[in-house]
Design an enzyme around this catalytic site. Structure first.
Site, short mmCIF file in Angstrom:
data_model
loop_
_atom_site.label_atom_id
_atom_site.label_comp_id
_atom_site.label_asym_id
_atom_site.label_seq_id
_atom_site.Cartn_x
_atom_site.Cartn_y
_atom_site.Cartn_z
N TRP A 102 0.82 -1.21 0.00
CA TRP A 102 0.00 0.00 0.00
C TRP A 102 0.85 1.25 0.00
CZ3 TRP A 102 -4.33 -0.41 -2.15
CH2 TRP A 102 -5.06 -1.60 -2.06
N ASP A 172 -1.79 6.54 6.44
CA ASP A 172 -2.88 5.70 5.90
C ASP A 172 -3.26 4.68 6.97
OD1 ASP A 172 -4.50 3.88 4.68
OD2 ASP A 172 -3.17 3.46 2.99
N LYS A 196 -13.00 -1.71 6.87
CA LYS A 196 -12.30 -2.66 7.74
C LYS A 196 -12.75 -2.46 9.19
CE LYS A 196 -8.70 -2.07 4.37
NZ LYS A 196 -8.81 -3.27 3.57
N1 PLP Z 1 -4.52 1.47 2.05
C1 PLP Z 1 -4.57 0.34 2.77
C2 PLP Z 1 -3.65 0.18 3.95
C3 PLP Z 1 -5.46 -0.67 2.42
O1 PLP Z 1 -5.52 -1.81 3.12
C4 PLP Z 1 -6.31 -0.48 1.30
C5 PLP Z 1 -7.28 -1.52 0.88
O2 PLP Z 1 -7.34 -2.60 1.37
C6 PLP Z 1 -6.20 0.71 0.58
C7 PLP Z 1 -5.30 1.67 0.99
C8 PLP Z 1 -7.09 0.99 -0.60
O3 PLP Z 1 -8.36 1.22 -0.11
P1 PLP Z 1 -9.65 1.43 -1.04
O4 PLP Z 1 -9.93 0.12 -1.66
O5 PLP Z 1 -10.66 1.89 -0.03
O6 PLP Z 1 -9.33 2.49 -2.03
#
Ligand code: PLP
Length: 360
Positions: A102, A172, A196
């Site tokens: 991520w 994040d 989550k």
């Molecule tokens: N950041 C993290 C740490 C994630 O776990 C995720 C998705 O699992 C995301 C970003 C991306 O999230 P989204 O699918 O809500 O755009």
């Protein structure tokens, strides 16, 4: 009705009490004669739902009054672009810590807007550790430093908040928000996709310090301007009303559990139990360094990878679902968010021990 134990990384298990309340209120929210799904976001009923959710989130996280709380759409992924668009503020350089899939995606997106300085990376060790902050090559003139407190895919979690002096810290928190108390005043901006630990997919929460607002890069779309969203109470356009309402129910549920300190104790106990079971066995292995194992997402492999399919299938038959690891890494992963009951972790450990005994 029979409910399974759902170990999905997201969308993920929600508290049963929250789902039950939503069901009771589905046709008639608190005697108003309609569902939250049917309400105008411009009228009093939804305004009170929205305000209460924000107040409860502020209370849970102890959010100082000089921070805005935004209830947005677009997922955490949209934040990968909104952050540089809003926080570069005339600068050209941004610091990023690379600790997994991520953070890498956040880096790739930020590169569209300026010079990304990767202050440290754990990619050489296959993202199983966190680089020692003493070795980070930070830029004191960076617009901000971005990191990912919990890497959902490989289960690597920071046990500390980095100290970056006056450079705004951006984090994040998608897969670890509300799992324990945090000191919001240490951050310039916190963001998290809801699916989550907050509620349904479709809602993204941003908590941002007011003094960072109002200096977007040219051509920033109006919907991506935090200041516009803040000035309009996150209702510049139609917000994700039902997801916002459900998040509010989750915040109430968290308060009833005793708040985030109580959740932290439960989460630590649940995770430690599962790690102990993995470490005590020759059949299972967790590759993550002991110093940064996530409470929320626990990856593990089987000594005989050929048995992965059988493991997942038999687990499902036992009512333990979504244990397959992320498609990019394989193996297994158990996500133990706030709403995963301790009985679910106990049932998983029991199943794992039994499976190992039969197949070891
Ligand atoms: N950041 C993290 C740490 C994630 O776990 C995720 C998705 O699992 C995301 C970003 C991306 O999230 P989204 O699918 O809500 O755009």
């Amino acid at each position: 009705m029979s409910r399974v134990f759902n170990f999905s990384a997201g969308p993920a298990v929600l508290p049963e009490a929250v789902l039950a309340q939503a069901q009771v209120e589905m046709l008639d929210w608190q005697g108003c004669g309609m569902s939250v799904l049917e309400m105008s976001h411009r009228e009093q009923h939804f305004a009170s739902i929205a305000a209460q959710a924000e107040a409860d989130l502020r209370e849970l996280l102890g959010i100082p009054s000089n921070y805005k709380v935004l209830f947005l759409q677009g997922g955490a992924y949209s934040q990968f672009s909104m952050i540089p668009m809003n926080l570069l503020r005339g600068k050209t350089r941004m610091d990023y810590v690379d600790t997994g899939d991520w953070s890498s995606k956040a880096i790739d997106e930020a590169r569209r807007y300026g010079d990304v300085n990767v202050v440290a990376s754990s990619s050489a060790g296959n993202y199983t550790s966190i680089p020692d902050p003493a070795t980070w090559q930070c830029d004191p003139n960076a617009a901000y430093l971005h990191y990912t407190p919990n890497e959902t895919i490989r289960g690597v979690e920071f046990g500390f908040v980095p100290d970056v002096g006056d450079v705004p810290l951006v984090a994040d928190f998608s897969s670890t928000i509300l799992s324990r108390p945090i000191d919001v005043s240490r951050f310039g901006l916190i963001y998290a996709g809801a699916q989550k630990n907050i509620g349904p997919a479709g809602l993204t929460i941003v908590i941002v310090r007011e003094d960072l607002l109002g200096q977007t890069v040219p051509c920033t779309p109006v919907m991506f301007d935090y200041n516009v969203q803040a000035d309009n109470g996150s209702m510049y356009n139609t917000p994700p009303t039902y997801a916002w309402y459900l998040a509010g129910l989750v915040f109430k549920w968290l308060k009833a559990q005793g708040g985030l300190s109580a959740m932290a104790a439960i989460n630590e106990r649940k995770a430690n139990k599962l790690y102990a079971a993995i470490d005590a066995s020759d059949f299972y292995h967790c590759p993550v360094d002991l110093t940064c194992r996530s409470w929320m997402n626990i990856p593990f492999t089987l000594a005989k990878p050929a048995l992965d399919k059988a493991f997942a299938a038999e687990a499902e038959q036992a009512g333990l679902v979504s244990l397959k690891g992320h498609r990019s890494v394989g193996g297994m992963r158990a996500s133990l968010y706030n709403a995963m009951p301790e009985a679910g972790v106990d049932a998983l450990i029991h199943f794992m021990q039994d499976f190992a005994q039969r197949n070891g």
